[in-house]
Motif scaffolding. Sequence first.
Motif, PDB file in Angstrom:
ATOM      1  N   LEU A 111       0.830  -1.200   0.000  1.00 31.24           N
ATOM      2  CA  LEU A 111       0.000   0.000   0.000  1.00 31.24           C
ATOM      3  C   LEU A 111       0.871   1.260   0.000  1.00 31.24           C
ATOM      4  CD1 LEU A 111      -2.738   1.436   0.244  1.00 31.24           C
ATOM      5  CD2 LEU A 111      -2.577   1.175   2.726  1.00 31.24           C
ATOM      6  N   LEU A 112       1.935   1.254   0.779  1.00 30.95           N
ATOM      7  CA  LEU A 112       2.851   2.405   0.790  1.00 30.95           C
ATOM      8  C   LEU A 112       3.514   2.595  -0.571  1.00 30.95           C
ATOM      9  CD1 LEU A 112       4.525   1.967   4.294  1.00 30.95           C
ATOM     10  CD2 LEU A 112       2.739   3.585   3.643  1.00 30.95           C
ATOM     11  N   VAL A 113       3.829   1.494  -1.241  1.00 21.77           N
ATOM     12  CA  VAL A 113       4.410   1.593  -2.583  1.00 21.77           C
ATOM     13  C   VAL A 113       3.411   2.225  -3.544  1.00 21.77           C
ATOM     14  CG1 VAL A 113       5.209   0.249  -4.572  1.00 21.77           C
ATOM     15  CG2 VAL A 113       6.029  -0.303  -2.276  1.00 21.77           C
ATOM     16  N   LEU A 114       2.145   1.772  -3.479  1.00 23.91           N
ATOM     17  CA  LEU A 114       1.111   2.348  -4.348  1.00 23.91           C
ATOM     18  C   LEU A 114       0.998   3.846  -4.131  1.00 23.91           C
ATOM     19  CD1 LEU A 114      -1.304   2.059  -6.313  1.00 23.91           C
ATOM     20  CD2 LEU A 114      -2.749   1.626  -4.311  1.00 23.91           C
ATOM     21  N   MET A 115       0.958   4.277  -2.882  1.00 26.03           N
ATOM     22  CA  MET A 115       0.850   5.709  -2.600  1.00 26.03           C
ATOM     23  C   MET A 115       2.127   6.429  -2.992  1.00 26.03           C
ATOM     24  SD  MET A 115      -1.368   5.929   0.917  1.00 26.03           S
ATOM     25  CE  MET A 115      -0.091   5.187   1.926  1.00 26.03           C
ATOM     26  N   GLY A 116       3.263   5.754  -2.848  1.00 31.83           N
ATOM     27  CA  GLY A 116       4.523   6.374  -3.249  1.00 31.83           C
ATOM     28  C   GLY A 116       4.575   6.669  -4.732  1.00 31.83           C
ATOM     29  N   LEU A 117       3.929   5.821  -5.546  1.00 34.80           N
ATOM     30  CA  LEU A 117       3.904   6.057  -6.987  1.00 34.80           C
ATOM     31  C   LEU A 117       3.188   7.358  -7.328  1.00 34.80           C
ATOM     32  CD1 LEU A 117       3.091   2.452  -8.278  1.00 34.80           C
ATOM     33  CD2 LEU A 117       5.305   3.618  -8.297  1.00 34.80           C
ATOM     34  N   GLY A 118       2.232   7.725  -6.516  1.00 33.38           N
ATOM     35  CA  GLY A 118       1.490   8.950  -6.795  1.00 33.38           C
ATOM     36  C   GLY A 118       1.966  10.154  -6.017  1.00 33.38           C
ATOM     37  N   PHE A 119       2.976   9.964  -5.165  1.00 33.46           N
ATOM     38  CA  PHE A 119       3.398  11.050  -4.281  1.00 33.46           C
ATOM     39  C   PHE A 119       3.886  12.267  -5.062  1.00 33.46           C
ATOM     40  CE2 PHE A 119       6.826  13.267  -2.077  1.00 33.46           C
ATOM     41  CZ  PHE A 119       6.171  13.664  -0.922  1.00 33.46           C
ATOM     42  N   ARG A 120       4.743  12.034  -6.046  1.00 30.44           N
ATOM     43  CA  ARG A 120       5.355  13.158  -6.762  1.00 30.44           C
ATOM     44  C   ARG A 120       4.311  14.027  -7.444  1.00 30.44           C
ATOM     45  NH1 ARG A 120      10.478  14.254  -8.828  1.00 30.44           N
ATOM     46  NH2 ARG A 120      10.434  16.426  -9.572  1.00 30.44           N
ATOM     47  N   ARG A 121       3.340  13.388  -8.074  1.00 30.59           N
ATOM     48  CA  ARG A 121       2.313  14.155  -8.769  1.00 30.59           C
ATOM     49  C   ARG A 121       1.474  14.977  -7.796  1.00 30.59           C
ATOM     50  NH1 ARG A 121      -0.307  15.089 -13.147  1.00 30.59           N
ATOM     51  NH2 ARG A 121      -2.562  15.415 -13.128  1.00 30.59           N
ATOM     52  N   VAL A 122       1.116  14.389  -6.668  1.00 31.83           N
ATOM     53  CA  VAL A 122       0.327  15.131  -5.684  1.00 31.83           C
ATOM     54  C   VAL A 122       1.133  16.268  -5.105  1.00 31.83           C
ATOM     55  CG1 VAL A 122      -0.905  14.951  -3.490  1.00 31.83           C
ATOM     56  CG2 VAL A 122      -1.054  13.086  -5.126  1.00 31.83           C
ATOM     57  N   TRP A 123       2.387  16.024  -4.798  1.00 29.85           N
ATOM     58  CA  TRP A 123       3.224  17.055  -4.177  1.00 29.85           C
ATOM     59  C   TRP A 123       3.448  18.232  -5.120  1.00 29.85           C
ATOM     60  CZ3 TRP A 123       4.794  17.733   0.710  1.00 29.85           C
ATOM     61  CH2 TRP A 123       5.789  18.680   0.946  1.00 29.85           C
ATOM     62  N   ASP A 124       3.575  17.954  -6.408  1.00 24.26           N
ATOM     63  CA  ASP A 124       3.866  19.009  -7.380  1.00 24.26           C
ATOM     64  C   ASP A 124       2.620  19.703  -7.904  1.00 24.26           C
ATOM     65  OD1 ASP A 124       6.524  18.425  -7.145  1.00 24.26           O
ATOM     66  OD2 ASP A 124       6.622  17.176  -8.945  1.00 24.26           O
ATOM     67  N   SER A 125       1.430  19.185  -7.575  1.00 25.96           N
ATOM     68  CA  SER A 125       0.218  19.739  -8.175  1.00 25.96           C
ATOM     69  C   SER A 125      -0.169  21.070  -7.553  1.00 25.96           C
ATOM     70  CB  SER A 125      -0.934  18.733  -8.071  1.00 25.96           C
ATOM     71  OG  SER A 125      -1.147  18.368  -6.712  1.00 25.96           O
ATOM     72  N   ARG A 126      -0.610  21.043  -6.306  1.00 24.32           N
ATOM     73  CA  ARG A 126      -1.034  22.278  -5.647  1.00 24.32           C
ATOM     74  C   ARG A 126      -0.624  22.253  -4.185  1.00 24.32           C
ATOM     75  NH1 ARG A 126      -7.048  24.035  -7.821  1.00 24.32           N
ATOM     76  NH2 ARG A 126      -6.598  23.879 -10.068  1.00 24.32           N
ATOM     77  N   GLU A 127      -0.480  23.430  -3.633  1.00 26.27           N
ATOM     78  CA  GLU A 127       0.022  23.529  -2.263  1.00 26.27           C
ATOM     79  C   GLU A 127      -0.946  22.924  -1.261  1.00 26.27           C
ATOM     80  OE1 GLU A 127       1.634  26.967   0.849  1.00 26.27           O
ATOM     81  OE2 GLU A 127       1.125  27.468  -1.223  1.00 26.27           O
ATOM     82  N   ARG A 128      -2.269  22.983  -1.528  1.00 23.05           N
ATOM     83  CA  ARG A 128      -3.226  22.478  -0.546  1.00 23.05           C
ATOM     84  C   ARG A 128      -3.115  20.965  -0.363  1.00 23.05           C
ATOM     85  NH1 ARG A 128      -6.893  24.542  -4.503  1.00 23.05           N
ATOM     86  NH2 ARG A 128      -7.689  22.954  -5.929  1.00 23.05           N
ATOM     87  N   VAL A 172      -6.230  10.194   6.732  1.00 19.72           N
ATOM     88  CA  VAL A 172      -7.134   9.555   5.773  1.00 19.72           C
ATOM     89  C   VAL A 172      -7.285  10.366   4.486  1.00 19.72           C
ATOM     90  CG1 VAL A 172      -9.531   8.856   5.392  1.00 19.72           C
ATOM     91  CG2 VAL A 172      -8.339   8.173   7.479  1.00 19.72           C
ATOM     92  N   PRO A 173      -7.522  11.699   4.522  1.00 21.70           N
ATOM     93  CA  PRO A 173      -7.611  12.432   3.249  1.00 21.70           C
ATOM     94  C   PRO A 173      -6.355  12.298   2.402  1.00 21.70           C
ATOM     95  CG  PRO A 173      -8.464  13.775   5.040  1.00 21.70           C
ATOM     96  CD  PRO A 173      -7.822  12.589   5.677  1.00 21.70           C
ATOM     97  N   ALA A 174      -5.182  12.337   3.022  1.00 21.08           N
ATOM     98  CA  ALA A 174      -3.940  12.177   2.268  1.00 21.08           C
ATOM     99  C   ALA A 174      -3.849  10.786   1.667  1.00 21.08           C
ATOM    100  CB  ALA A 174      -2.744  12.443   3.180  1.00 21.08           C
ATOM    101  N   TYR A 175      -4.237   9.760   2.420  1.00 22.03           N
ATOM    102  CA  TYR A 175      -4.212   8.401   1.893  1.00 22.03           C
ATOM    103  C   TYR A 175      -5.154   8.265   0.705  1.00 22.03           C
ATOM    104  CZ  TYR A 175      -1.303   6.038   5.382  1.00 22.03           C
ATOM    105  OH  TYR A 175      -0.249   5.603   6.138  1.00 22.03           O
ATOM    106  N   VAL A 176      -6.313   8.896   0.791  1.00 18.95           N
ATOM    107  CA  VAL A 176      -7.279   8.832  -0.312  1.00 18.95           C
ATOM    108  C   VAL A 176      -6.686   9.437  -1.575  1.00 18.95           C
ATOM    109  CG1 VAL A 176      -9.460   9.816  -1.126  1.00 18.95           C
ATOM    110  CG2 VAL A 176      -9.334   8.767   1.139  1.00 18.95           C
ATOM    111  N   ILE A 177      -6.069  10.590  -1.443  1.00 16.14           N
ATOM    112  CA  ILE A 177      -5.512  11.288  -2.602  1.00 16.14           C
ATOM    113  C   ILE A 177      -4.303  10.537  -3.154  1.00 16.14           C
ATOM    114  CG2 ILE A 177      -4.413  13.430  -3.344  1.00 16.14           C
ATOM    115  CD1 ILE A 177      -6.103  14.816  -1.142  1.00 16.14           C
ATOM    116  N   LEU A 178      -3.430  10.076  -2.278  1.00 16.01           N
ATOM    117  CA  LEU A 178      -2.224   9.385  -2.729  1.00 16.01           C
ATOM    118  C   LEU A 178      -2.551   8.050  -3.387  1.00 16.01           C
ATOM    119  CD1 LEU A 178       0.156  10.113   0.285  1.00 16.01           C
ATOM    120  CD2 LEU A 178       0.402  10.970  -2.052  1.00 16.01           C
ATOM    121  N   ALA A 179      -3.484   7.299  -2.818  1.00 13.99           N
ATOM    122  CA  ALA A 179      -3.871   6.026  -3.430  1.00 13.99           C
ATOM    123  C   ALA A 179      -4.485   6.258  -4.806  1.00 13.99           C
ATOM    124  CB  ALA A 179      -4.849   5.288  -2.521  1.00 13.99           C
TER     125      ALA A 179
END
Length: 578
Positions: A278-295, A346-353
């Motif tokens: 699960l952490l790997v799955l969220m890690g795959l999306g981390f960069r895109r979420v981090w670079d998208s918007r500050e919120r 939980v909101p961060a997990y939802v977005i990252l997953a």
Amino acid sequence: MLTTAVCWPLFIPHKAPDEGRFGAPMFLLRDMVIPNHPPLTDAALGLGPAAARAVPQDTALWALGYFVDASHWVRFAMVGACLIGGLAAAELARRLTLDSAGAGASATPGSGLVRMTPSLVSQLIAPTMLLWNPFVVERLLQGQWSLVIAVLLLPAVVLATQMGSALWRTSVIAAAGLTPTGALLAGITGLVAARNNRDRAWIATTTVAVSSPWLIASLLNPSAAGPSDAAGAAAFAARAEAHVGTLGSLLGLGGIWNKQAVPLTREAGFSAIMVLVLLVLMGLGFRRVWDSRERWRGLMIAGALSIVLVALAATTPGILVMGWALEHIPGAGLLRDAQKWIALAVPAYVILAASGAEYLARRARGATADVGQWLAAGVSALIIIAAVPTLPADVAPLRPIPSWEGWSAVSGVVALDDDSVAVLPAGSYRIINGRPVLDPATKILPAPVVSSGELIVSGQSVSGEGATTVERTLLGGATSPAEVDLALQSLRDQGIGWVLVENSPGNFGDSADIVAALDPVYTTADLQLYHVPGVIKPTTRPSQGAYAAAWLTFGIWALCLLAGLLAALLEALLPRRR
């Protein structure tokens, strides 16, 4: 489908195994005790001897249960939270991927099928992560349904904050604020997701207003909200699950202190692997979420901090600090059950997953785009589901079960005067139909119920805020008629007019001689009600000003809750005026 998987037991009728002994079914599971028609008591208003942990929840259930069974409202609230939270999570995922996913879905020429796109993949995975996770299952098995509602609504708080709809935001925060923890979770999440200082000011004001029922009750009843037993720091610290340790449990959204509320599959060896996957799955999306918007960054930082702080609170230094806070800082008991605060992640997990699933879907695009993207969605969903693969079966204990027969008769008798009711055995929990349940007397009887609130956690006693003098009088017993008279006089002086003996394992001490001196009033196989002979000293009740303040704050919460309906009405009427 996800909502059905979580909520199906709430709609399953249950017949009593012995119709002559058991009464009507109701929700009975640990902290979840929902009478069909809850009484209005000082405790329901937050003015009882214990801390105001269940306001405005209990007040709302009394008001709604006056017309329709309160259990129906609980069902409605759970299903509504699952649907609203799930749709909000999907909308957050759509917004995150809108720029790259285009319109979201397109028809495959000649096939009659809908082509899977990254945006749709993420919209499927986001609500899956929200509804199908260990936190939801474990807290439901602990009976904390209103806390689960608050957590499920956190994506809706984020969405309402991003949309700039102040009234909708107020309504969602109020719905989450059925419980004090829920109000704080929604307020913190809203502040993190806010776009500007004006939004933050509105959210902060709303959170205070929504929290006013328990804040004012605590100020009016400082003895109940005072220092707590330091032993609760260790007893309620986050717990390590099998093969992953405390930090691994928290990273997997598990780690509740009560092992009995943990699904058996969480103790299996593959659970450690699934946390990593699960952490790997969220890690795959981390960069895109981090670079998208500050919120989005704020939500991820808040989630990471919550997990780290809860993990630190479970260490020896953390337990010592928490114990000191419980013993010296009024109201610190709200922080005692530390694991519940990982809900902020939980909101961060939802977005990252959702972002991780989108990453897999994008990599799968090509000649077999449809098959590859469906496969990416399926793999991502299986990764999430595998954390609690038996969720529908795990939540089966939520179904209503028959309670003891005789509660209606006991309620009718104790309602004849204003005397308080003492209960035996000592402690907060009972065993009913094989289930551990919070003593139903505290929720069913229309009279002040005096109990110490003591909890036994893993063999360790954690005292509550209730009146221990009454329990000591009963449990201490008496060896002579003179001592019996002294014990009865002590009960009378403390306003105890009734003693209810319940058929449940527990500590009865040496109460037999004192109980034998009481006047039996009503008896069933599981409930024996006795009257204390003599003149009962009137107990001190809250002032009229306290009652007025309690009702005023409940009204404020109710208005905040209805704000969203007002917004919907205005949106429906304004176009017509144009």
